[in-house]
Design a protein around this motif. Structure first.
Motif, PDB file in Angstrom:
ATOM      1  N   ARG A  56      43.307  24.800  59.581  1.00 34.79           N
ATOM      2  CA  ARG A  56      44.485  25.241  58.903  1.00 34.79           C
ATOM      3  C   ARG A  56      44.536  26.851  58.576  1.00 34.79           C
ATOM      4  N   VAL A  57      45.457  27.227  59.287  1.00 34.54           N
ATOM      5  CA  VAL A  57      45.263  28.945  59.582  1.00 34.54           C
ATOM      6  C   VAL A  57      46.555  29.319  58.777  1.00 34.54           C
ATOM      7  N   VAL A 195      51.501  21.676  63.844  1.00 37.63           N
ATOM      8  CA  VAL A 195      52.574  21.813  62.897  1.00 37.63           C
ATOM      9  C   VAL A 195      52.687  23.639  62.658  1.00 37.63           C
ATOM     10  N   ILE A 196      53.772  23.935  62.615  1.00 36.95           N
ATOM     11  CA  ILE A 196      54.168  25.392  62.418  1.00 36.95           C
ATOM     12  C   ILE A 196      55.110  25.470  61.466  1.00 36.95           C
ATOM     13  N   ALA A 197      54.454  26.383  60.317  1.00 37.28           N
ATOM     14  CA  ALA A 197      55.222  26.290  59.137  1.00 37.28           C
ATOM     15  C   ALA A 197      55.802  27.664  58.935  1.00 37.28           C
ATOM     16  N   ASP A 198      56.764  28.132  58.696  1.00 32.96           N
ATOM     17  CA  ASP A 198      57.593  29.621  58.829  1.00 32.96           C
ATOM     18  C   ASP A 198      58.002  29.940  57.282  1.00 32.96           C
ATOM     19  N   ALA A 225      46.533  16.866  62.773  1.00 37.26           N
ATOM     20  CA  ALA A 225      47.438  17.939  63.537  1.00 37.26           C
ATOM     21  C   ALA A 225      46.717  19.287  62.871  1.00 37.26           C
ATOM     22  N   THR A 226      46.955  20.271  63.825  1.00 39.62           N
ATOM     23  CA  THR A 226      46.574  21.573  63.492  1.00 39.62           C
ATOM     24  C   THR A 226      47.760  22.361  62.811  1.00 39.62           C
ATOM     25  N   LEU A 227      47.391  23.180  61.785  1.00 38.09           N
ATOM     26  CA  LEU A 227      48.562  23.909  60.886  1.00 38.09           C
ATOM     27  C   LEU A 227      48.476  25.234  61.102  1.00 38.09           C
ATOM     28  N   VAL A 228      49.419  25.861  61.521  1.00 35.30           N
ATOM     29  CA  VAL A 228      49.674  27.264  61.515  1.00 35.30           C
ATOM     30  C   VAL A 228      50.765  27.818  60.512  1.00 35.30           C
ATOM     31  N   PHE A 229      50.369  28.382  59.476  1.00 36.74           N
ATOM     32  CA  PHE A 229      51.226  28.551  58.385  1.00 36.74           C
ATOM     33  C   PHE A 229      51.526  30.009  58.116  1.00 36.74           C
ATOM     34  N   VAL A 230      52.893  30.570  58.226  1.00 37.07           N
ATOM     35  CA  VAL A 230      53.021  32.035  58.208  1.00 37.07           C
ATOM     36  C   VAL A 230      53.703  32.328  56.639  1.00 37.07           C
ATOM     37  N   SER A 231      53.092  33.201  55.937  1.00 41.40           N
ATOM     38  CA  SER A 231      53.782  33.580  54.568  1.00 41.40           C
ATOM     39  C   SER A 231      53.497  34.951  54.261  1.00 41.40           C
ATOM     40  N   GLU A 237      46.449  32.028  50.684  1.00 40.98           N
ATOM     41  CA  GLU A 237      45.513  32.256  51.440  1.00 40.98           C
ATOM     42  C   GLU A 237      44.273  31.486  51.527  1.00 40.98           C
ATOM     43  N   GLY A 238      43.630  31.643  49.942  1.00 42.70           N
ATOM     44  CA  GLY A 238      42.438  30.917  49.937  1.00 42.70           C
ATOM     45  C   GLY A 238      42.482  29.540  49.936  1.00 42.70           C
ATOM     46  N   LEU A 239      43.340  28.877  50.206  1.00 38.07           N
ATOM     47  CA  LEU A 239      43.405  27.370  50.500  1.00 38.07           C
ATOM     48  C   LEU A 239      43.317  27.057  51.673  1.00 38.07           C
ATOM     49  N   PHE A 240      43.125  28.026  52.729  1.00 37.85           N
ATOM     50  CA  PHE A 240      43.185  27.745  53.984  1.00 37.85           C
ATOM     51  C   PHE A 240      41.855  27.769  54.665  1.00 37.85           C
TER      52      PHE A 240
END
Length: 259
Positions: A56-57, A195-198, A225-231, A237-240
């Motif tokens: 989870r990135v 999974v990509i989350a924008d 699933a691998t998660l790439v999360f942009v925010s 970020e501490g949750l990742f």
């Protein structure tokens, strides 16, 4: 959707986008450079980036740091001018545009910043939509539930959207938080590998953001699933597992942590 035939281009056999990708890292970028025009400087230049499967990135950076470009590359919407672009074991930089389209349909779930729900489809129809474009995701969904509608309802229930009264509502009548969950259920439908989350939490308050992320993490973990999360929200970020700061890393080596 039938099988996509392999193609021979320039003596190099391109991978079939409809098959299950080989085991290995979820993302591998080597010597990658992308620019939007030949006369323009690179928008993104990464010496090496590796994301492990199931990781989870969190990706952050100021405007212009290349976040949107990175997501476009990972989704196969754009290809680099040079370097290796490997996602789920497949070289997207060697695929044709059609092959990348099929690969994206089969293997990538995308949560858009504005959700992009189809207003004339019901909540369940929106969630089922990826299975209309991918036999692979359809088969994966039917391995988890007897029907596509049943799998859509299972995902929605796990995302706190199980109230039967919601099923008859237009998606445009749902709250922002409810639309967000529908968009996530759609991205997760059929167990995509990436999974990509924008910026999907930009319209939520801090309490709802963390609750939403916990639900998203649970579903990604359950499906592998691998998660790439942009925010832009650094408080998340501490949750990742890891943070990638694009404003600092052009030319840097970003390896996945050791198991």
């Amino acid at each position: 959707m039938g099988a996509i035939p392999s193609r021979i281009q320039g003596g190099l056999k391109e991978p079939r986008a409809d098959r299950t990708p080989a085991a290995g890292d979820a993302v591998r970028l080597d010597g990658l450079s992308f620019r939007w025009g030949q006369s323009l400087p690179p928008v993104l230049a990464l010496e090496s980036l590796v994301i492990a499967r199931g990781e989870r990135v969190f990706v952050e950076g100021p405007s212009g740091s290349g976040k949107s470009t990175l997501l476009a590359l990972l989704a196969g919407v754009a290809v680099p001018q040079s370097g290796v672009l490997e996602v789920l074991g497949e070289r997207l930089d060697r695929m044709s545009g059609v092959q990348r389209d099929h690969f994206r349909a089969h293997h990538i779930g995308y949560v858009f910043q504005m959700f992009n729900l189809i207003p004339y489809l019901s909540m369940v129809e929106n969630v089922v939509l990826p299975c209309r474009f991918s036999q692979r995701r359809r088969a994966a969904a039917l391995r988890r539930s007897p029907t596509l509608e049943g799998e859509a309802l299972r995902l929605l229930a796990h995302l706190d959207m199980g109230d039967p009264a919601l099923r008859s509502r237009s998606v445009t009548a749902l709250s922002v938080g409810q639309q967000q969950r529908v968009a996530v259920a759609r991205a997760l439908m059929g167990s995509p590998g990436l999974v990509i989350a924008d910026e999907p939490t930009s319209a939520l308050d801090s309490d709802r953001r963390e609750s939403f992320l916990r639900l998203l993490f649970d579903e990604c973990r359950d499906s592998g699933a691998t998660l790439v999360f942009v925010s832009h929200d650094a408080a998340l970020e501490g949750l990742f597992d890891r943070t990638i700061r694009l404003g600092e890393v052009n030319g840097a080596v970003l390896a996945a942590p050791a198991p």
